[in-house]
Scaffold this motif. Structure first.
Motif, PDB file in Angstrom:
ATOM      1  N   GLY A  96       0.885  -1.380   0.048  1.00 26.24           N
ATOM      2  CA  GLY A  96      -0.011  -0.063   0.055  1.00 26.24           C
ATOM      3  C   GLY A  96       0.912   1.388   0.180  1.00 26.24           C
ATOM      4  N   ILE A  97       1.921   1.078  -0.582  1.00 31.66           N
ATOM      5  CA  ILE A  97       2.872   2.222  -0.313  1.00 31.66           C
ATOM      6  C   ILE A  97       3.324   2.612  -1.957  1.00 31.66           C
ATOM      7  N   GLU A  98       3.268   3.747  -2.365  1.00 30.41           N
ATOM      8  CA  GLU A  98       3.471   4.270  -3.829  1.00 30.41           C
ATOM      9  C   GLU A  98       4.743   4.600  -3.948  1.00 30.41           C
ATOM     10  N   ALA A  99       5.651   4.026  -4.936  1.00 35.00           N
ATOM     11  CA  ALA A  99       6.823   4.617  -5.512  1.00 35.00           C
ATOM     12  C   ALA A  99       6.470   5.777  -6.355  1.00 35.00           C
ATOM     13  N   ARG A 100       6.872   7.009  -6.111  1.00 36.63           N
ATOM     14  CA  ARG A 100       6.240   8.174  -6.728  1.00 36.63           C
ATOM     15  C   ARG A 100       7.265   8.652  -7.612  1.00 36.63           C
ATOM     16  N   VAL A 101       6.471   9.152  -8.748  1.00 36.00           N
ATOM     17  CA  VAL A 101       7.418   9.976  -9.665  1.00 36.00           C
ATOM     18  C   VAL A 101       7.762  11.384  -9.079  1.00 36.00           C
ATOM     19  N   PRO A 102       9.206  11.700  -9.150  1.00 36.23           N
ATOM     20  CA  PRO A 102       9.452  12.964  -8.573  1.00 36.23           C
ATOM     21  C   PRO A 102       8.752  14.177  -8.872  1.00 36.23           C
ATOM     22  N   ASP A 103       8.379  15.031  -8.028  1.00 38.93           N
ATOM     23  CA  ASP A 103       7.284  16.140  -8.232  1.00 38.93           C
ATOM     24  C   ASP A 103       8.394  17.238  -8.915  1.00 38.93           C
TER      25      ASP A 103
END
Length: 670
Positions: A326-333
């Protein structure tokens, strides 16, 4: 506390002169690891044990003692309680088994020991306890074979374990990764001293920075709650690994709530409410201290991380495992992307792939520092490939340089890379051997909350009969503010169509016995249905008490939920919300919290139940009365203030655009 954790005078009752025997180990290990306090072996058959003066009885010991380790067989333990207390002991540890875990006779024996100890002002550790180890103080009053090791790695992390054998297992696994301990204490049956009570003592120790708990059950939950509050104030994390996650044995009561709210679900809610990090894997349990030390729970975690990798496959494994947790590896903002561009890096996907750049320390450091600029992530995950195995100093140098200056860093080393793991461990940086254990630790870290004080609730004014039926249960919920029109009279002026149900304190699931009839169109059909139901139920359940009928208008909601309350045998009152109806146990789409609870927690529960998205305007569907449901959850949680109620539930509770309908209710007295 001092007599337990750092005794200066120890009696070993039943100490053996044969070094090969279990009952000789405590004396052997105490001297082997440098104990310099007074040691008093008690053995009626020899004036000397392993080169030290022995005493025939406890009474023969000169002066007072702090701590007694009773090494005798089960049947001889009880007779020593008063004797060690008379010698001034404040704590007695009992090695023997055969007490509460052995059945009614053993339980009675254990209770007699507790009563004798209380009468004498003595605290008990165990029974079934392998003792304790205080490494900085050079005290190893234990029979755990791990103490055969020539030396014990000291550290600032304490371990309290209900399993004695796990002391050595965790100590050895910790040593393999450069992890040392301050204390290791086995609590066994916890007839008196609990792991929670000892954890609270350890939090007060200036030489302890974190407390790990290896648990098989939660006994005396109030002690854990107290320890958690103290730990939060002191900035010392409590970290738990609890067995019992399988569903077997979870069906502890007759209602759906009892079946769904198994002990582990309640334990998870308990840990969450009290700010205790909970690992579900041994590997993540061992790395969580490094992740949590010196940090506080996030107020509003994003449940997202930044991942950089020198190996595409390894990075993809981490992204996948995190997603399952349930944890997202997020694209850099935008901010992080600009920082990356400034050092000639380009982050366009969920992975910052540095395969071509390799593990040059300055590039890894620059990438971590740039990703730290992101405003929507909680941690940074560097994934290092084969260089971690063959060039350890270069492979992790960038991580070591950046980690002290950025948000939490947790590394995954894809190959078996012991030297790199050691470098990271020495720097206090969590490093994982599998992506799954990393994801479990990160989930625990992001689930970590500050302890939540239970709200004060006024005691509901409710009189409940000794054998309540559904009408009584409805009256109970009406007193809490959940009132739905119903009648007990067949000949009343009903608003047809109606539902007809049998009333009985002995039938929890009426549908299965023909005790429910729906959509009855008129008075004649109602009388006919009642006669048929009376005969059917009497035949199906001849021993059940039948109190008549309940009639209520038919209703249809936007959604149906189960809303229940029960007293969990481990942690006490809990409230449950889930997808409702007769398929509630099949769906198991539920959320659980300690009771009573706050409105904010009720909103969290609603958000966790997937089936309730339909009442929040999902895909243009009508919005349901979410606020009404919030108030209903809080109201039902107030049953925690009524000790005479063991469990109660509404299933289903129908949710309309405005208002709620109690379609079925049940209550069980304690």
């Amino acid at each position: 506390m001092r007599e337990l954790l750092a005794p200066r005078s120890i009696a070993l009752i039943g100490a053996s002169g044969d070094p090969a025997r279990l009952t000789a180990r405590a004396q052997v290990y105490l001297r082997k690891h440098g104990y310099d306090g007074a040691l008093h072996p008690v053995n009626p058959r020899s004036p000397e044990v392993l080169g030290e003066r022995a005493y025939a009885t406890v009474e023969d010991i000169p002066g007072e003692i702090d701590f007694a380790y009773i090494l005798l067989n089960t049947e001889h333990v009880e007779g020593q309680i008063a004797a060690v207390a008379a010698k001034g002991a404040k704590v007695a540890c009992i090695l023997a088994d055969g007490f509460a875990e052995a059945g009614p006779e053993g339980l009675a024996r254990q209770q007699r020991c507790v009563e004798a100890a209380k009468a004498a002002g003595l605290r008990l550790l165990g029974p079934n306890s392998m003792g304790l180890i205080n490494i900085p103080a050079r005290i190893a009053v234990s029979v755990n074979a791990a103490l055969e090791a020539p030396s014990l790695p000291a550290g600032r992390i304490a371990l309290v374990s209900q399993s004695g054998s796990m002391l050595g297992a965790i100590m050895s696994r910790g040593a393999a990764r450069g992890m040392g301990f301050s204390h290791l204490i086995a609590t066994g049956n916890e007839a008196d001293l609990s792991a929670g009570e000892i954890a609270a003592m350890l939090v007060d120790d200036p030489g302890v920075d974190a407390v790990m708990l290896f648990l098989e059950a939660i006994r005396q939950p109030q002690h854990y709650a107290h320890a958690a509050w103290k730990a939060h104030r002191a900035g010392k994390p409590l970290i738990a690994y609890k067995l019992g996650r399988s569903p077997y044995g979870a069906e502890l009561a007759t209602s759906h709530t009892g079946a769904l709210a198994g002990s582990d679900a309640a334990a998870e809610a308990f840990f969450r409410a009290h700010g205790i990090l909970r690992a579900t894997m041994l590997e993540s349990f061992l790395e969580l201290p490094a992740l949590a030390l010196g940090r506080r729970p996030a107020v509003r975690p994003h449940r997202a991380v930044s991942v950089l990798t020198t190996t595409g496959g390894g990075g993809a494994m981490v992204v996948d495992a995190l997603g399952v947790a349930g944890i997202e590896a997020r694209v850099p903002d935008a901010t992080a992307s600009a920082a990356l561009e400034a050092v000639n890096m380009h982050g366009h996907g969920r992975l910052l792939d540095m395969t071509l750049a390799g593990t040059k320390p300055d590039r890894i450091e620059a990438a971590i520092r740039a990703l730290d600029k992101a405003g929507d992530t909680d941690a940074i995950i560097p994934v290092i490939g084969s260089s971690a195995q063959f060039r350890p100093a270069d492979a992790v140098a960038g991580i070591l340089a950046a980690a002290p200056h950025v948000r939490p860093v947790a590394a995954f080393l894809v190959p078996q890379a012991d030297a790199s793991l050691k470098l990271l461990a020495e720097a206090g940086i969590p490093a994982f051997r599998t992506p799954e254990s990393l994801a479990d630790a990160m989930r625990a870290f992001l689930d970590w909350r500050a302890p939540l004080a239970a709200p004060h609730v006024a005691l509901p004014d409710i009189a409940l009969p000794e054998a309540p039926d559904e009408a009584d249960a409805r009256d109970l919920f009406a007193a809490l503010g959940l009132r739905t029109v119903y009648s007990r009279e067949l000949e009343a002026d009903h608003r047809f169509p109606v539902a007809l149900k049998i009333l009985s304190p002995d039938i929890a699931h009426k549908t299965e016995l023909g005790g429910v009839s729906l959509n009855i169109p008129d008075a004649a059909a109602l009388r006919e249905a009642a006669a048929a139901m009376q005969a059917s139920v009497a035949k199906a359940a001849p021993a059940a008490r039948l109190n008549g009928f309940l009639i209520q208008p038919m209703a249809k909601g936007l959604a149906e939920v189960i809303l229940g309350f029960r007293r969990d045998p481990e942690i006490g009152p809990v409230v449950l919300l889930g997808a409702g109806g007769v398929l509630a146990e099949l769906h198991r789409d539920v959320a659980l919290r300690l009771a009573p609870l706050h409105e904010a927690e009720a909103r969290e529960m609603i958000a966790e139940v997937r089936a309730l998205r339909v009442i929040e305007g999902w895909r243009g569907l009508p919005r349901g009365d979410v606020e009404g449901l919030v108030h209903a959850i809080v109201a039902v949680s107030r049953l925690a203030a009524l000790p005479e109620i063991r469990e109660a539930e509404i299933n289903p509770l129908m949710i309309h655009q405005e208002g709620l309908t109690v379609a079925d209710a049940w209550v069980v007295r304690a």
